[in-house]
Motif scaffolding. Structure first.
Motif, PDB file in Angstrom:
ATOM      1  N   GLU A   9       0.829  -1.209   0.000  1.00 17.00           N
ATOM      2  CA  GLU A   9       0.000   0.000   0.000  1.00 17.00           C
ATOM      3  C   GLU A   9       0.865   1.261   0.000  1.00 17.00           C
ATOM      4  O   GLU A   9       0.624   2.218  -0.738  1.00 17.00           O
ATOM      5  N   GLU A  10       1.894   1.234   0.838  1.00 16.41           N
ATOM      6  CA  GLU A  10       2.792   2.383   0.931  1.00 16.41           C
ATOM      7  C   GLU A  10       3.570   2.581  -0.363  1.00 16.41           C
ATOM      8  O   GLU A  10       3.829   3.706  -0.776  1.00 16.41           O
ATOM      9  N   SER A  11       3.972   1.460  -0.975  1.00 19.27           N
ATOM     10  CA  SER A  11       4.706   1.526  -2.241  1.00 19.27           C
ATOM     11  C   SER A  11       3.849   2.134  -3.341  1.00 19.27           C
ATOM     12  O   SER A  11       4.319   2.945  -4.133  1.00 19.27           O
ATOM     13  N   ASP A  12       2.582   1.715  -3.378  1.00 22.44           N
ATOM     14  CA  ASP A  12       1.661   2.277  -4.376  1.00 22.44           C
ATOM     15  C   ASP A  12       1.546   3.789  -4.184  1.00 22.44           C
ATOM     16  O   ASP A  12       1.566   4.561  -5.150  1.00 22.44           O
ATOM     17  N   ALA A  13       1.429   4.208  -2.935  1.00 19.04           N
ATOM     18  CA  ALA A  13       1.284   5.632  -2.649  1.00 19.04           C
ATOM     19  C   ALA A  13       2.567   6.378  -3.015  1.00 19.04           C
ATOM     20  O   ALA A  13       2.528   7.471  -3.592  1.00 19.04           O
TER      21      ALA A  13
END
Lengths: 70, 537
Positions: free
Chosen positions: A30-34
């Protein structure tokens, strides 16, 4: 599509790639996508020109299926 | 205290038409005395076109409803003779705060462009707007202008003919008929006219519900616009807080499509949410609550023979960007002078097709902008949400991301690029005043450029002498000369660029029809002919 969009231009390809990976190293999905989304927006702002950005959007649509053996 | 919206402003009164042996014919009949219908009536009455407005009600609308009137609408009100009333009562704000989740991400000052008579917009309850329009009609009646508002007149039936429409009207004293050369339907999103004529209202892009509330704060509260993306008190949706006159604050809570309207409207459900928005210690009274449902769509054609649709009757958009009532006033602005020329026999009936062309284009632009705002505010996919959140997270730290934040793009006038009425252009002159665009206001001597454009065709000479009164094939053309010494920096920047002189042909609705560096009488005649649909040779 103008050649300049896809001709090699990175000053230090290996160094950049390593930096890109290390930026994601401790991030969950999720953090990587953001992070990626923020990076795309920052890079887009650096480019600015709509015509050029549209060429990049087109260039990113490479056909992956035909290159693979199923 | 008696509320403004409880007072009958145009109560039912019997008219001679009801006792006539045969239906009386009127040049223009307007259905609906909302803001759009009233503005239409004023525009026509000022031009001495007899006009009758029919409405089943007799009061202004209840609750604040449309609250944001754009600069272009204020300029149209100026031309209609009631701009000062609106602006004097309205609230101007410049400071906005943007919240994302439970935090404020940034604030901004609008800093509108200098050199315009009117602000970028004002906040004003719709009932005040309607009141000032009705008062303007009363003043016109006193001057002897041919305008009537008939309250308690509900249109029951329509029969369309090639050269008129037969209108059947129900009143408290029974039904009567009248005939209209031209019928203008300004009867709102649920337009009974559209239904009676069995016309389409297609192209639904999306639909949504909003809880809208007027509250009165018991203590001082800042004059700022607060917008929330995905706040804890309205998960996955948006919220807006806006100041209005009389210490009334307007709150818009987006609710989504699948909701229980009756439940959402109950004070015991509304008040806790408002407390979360405003803070626990802020005391307020809830004055009015309503659920507003919209569907974003438009009619395929705005003109159907002798029946013409304007405002929400013709098109509906989301409230983001205040494009509802504001686009309705642009409809009226576009239609009034065309109807007048056609009724006077100075332009062909086909001029009215350009109303459809131009305003359908305007509606498409509004629907596009409105759809983009909605896509930002309520992301439709996982990736769309990831990007939206990324923009908001970046906006907290970096200025570059703030132009991407889309909580509605404020209504600006539509430019009629590609309109069949547009004449010659000079590409070296400033883009913003090209043919099809609205005239951009600028200081002119002691007053403003727009004060001089009062509803006739105008030939504007900047650094070129223009004779003051001209008439070409019966169409009057007012000449305005601005000598070199009177060209303000704003006029130069907006109309000349690097050119020393220019001539602009301006339509009665203050849109540019054509422009030249220099031109002769023949070229002016040809451009004017084109601008009125091609009849004048």
């Amino acid at each position: 599509m103008s050649e300049s969009v896809t001709t090699p231009n990175l000053e230090a390809p290996d160094a950049f790639y390593a930096d890109l990976l290390s930026a994601h190293e401790k991030l969950g999905k999720e953090e990587s996508d953001a992070f990626n989304a923020r990076l795309i927006l920052l890079m887009a702002n650096r480019i600015g020109d709509l015509g050029e950005l549209r060429q990049l959007l087109e260039a990113a649509k490479v056909d992956r299926v035909s290159k693979q053996q199923y | 205290m008696t509320k403004l919206f409880e007072v009958p402003l145009y109560p039912y009164k019997r008219t001679a038409d009801q006792d006539a042996p045969a239906p009386v014919r009127h040049p223009v009949v307007i259905i609906g005395a909302g803001p759009v219908g009233l503005a239409m009536a004023i525009d026509l009455a000022q031009a001495n076109v007899p006009v009758v407005v029919l409405d089943d009600n007799d009061k202004v609308s209840v609750g604040s409803r449309a609250i944001c009137f754009s600069k272009r609408s204020l300029e149209i009100f100026d031309r209609l003779g009631c701009g000062d009333e609106m602006v004097d009562k309205g609230v101007v704000w410049n400071l906005g705060k943007v919240h994302f989740g439970d935090r404020q991400v940034y604030n901004f000052n609008l800093l509108p462009e200098d050199g315009h008579k009117r602000p970028a917009f004002i906040n004003l309850q719709q009932y005040y707007c309607e009141l000032y329009l009705v008062e303007r009609i009363r003043a016109l009646q006193t001057e002897g202008k041919p305008v009537e508002i008939r309250g308690g007149n509900r249109v029951e039936n329509l029969h369309c003919y090639d050269d008129h429409t037969l209108v059947t009207i129900e009143t408290p004293e029974g039904a009567y008929n009248l005939e209209a050369d031209w019928l203008v339907a300004c009867d709102g999103a649920g337009s009974p006219t559209r239904r009676m004529l069995d016309l389409d209202f297609v192209g639904r892009v999306f639909e949504d519900n909003f809880l809208i509330a007027d509250v009165i704060m018991k203590a001082d509260f800042p004059t700022e616009r607060w917008f929330w993306f995905d706040p804890p008190f309205n998960k996955d949706q948006s919220a807006l807080l806006h100041k209005q006159p009389d210490g009334v604050w307007r709150i818009d809570l987006q609710l989504g499509w699948d909701i229980d309207k009756e439940k959402e409207k109950k004070p015991e459900n509304v008040i806790p949410r408002l407390k979360q928005m405003l803070g626990d210690d802020v005391e307020f009274d809830l004055e009015w609550v309503s659920i507003y449902t919209f569907q974003c769509r438009r009619m395929e054609e705005f003109r159907h023979g002798r029946v013409i649709f304007a405002g929400d009757a013709a098109h509906q958009v989301s409230p983001f960007g205040a494009r509802g009532a504001n686009s309705g006033f642009q409809d009226v602005d576009n239609l009034g002078w065309k109807l007048k020329l056609v009724l006077d026999g100075k332009a062909p009936e086909t001029l009215l097709d350009s109303y459809s062309f131009e305003r359908e284009h305007g509606a498409d632009e509004n629907i596009l902008q409105s759809s983009r705002s909605t896509d930002f505010i309520t992301p439709k996919s996982e990736m769309s949400r990831i990007f939206r959140d990324a923009v908001l997270d970046l906006s907290e730290h970096y200025e570059f991301a703030r132009p991407l934040v889309n909580s509605g793009r404020l209504s600006v006038p539509c430019t009629y690029d590609g309109s069949p009425l547009n004449g010659p252009d000079v590409s070296s002159l400033p883009q913003r005043t090209r043919p099809g665009s609205t005239v951009v206001d600028a200081p002119l001597g002691e007053d403003w450029l727009l004060d001089h454009l009062t509803g006739e065709f105008v030939l504007l000479g900047l650094g070129v002498d223009i004779p003051s009164d001209n008439e070409i094939n019966g169409v009057s053309l007012t000449g305005i000369t601005i000598g070199r010494e009177n060209i303000s920096p704003e006029l130069r920047d907006r109309y000349l660029g690097n050119a020393a002189a220019a001539i602009y042909l301006i339509r009665p609705d203050q849109h540019v029809a054509a422009r030249w560096l220099d031109c002769d009488q023949t070229e002016i005649g040809a451009a004017l002919a084109k601008a009125i649909g091609g009849k004048v040779q």
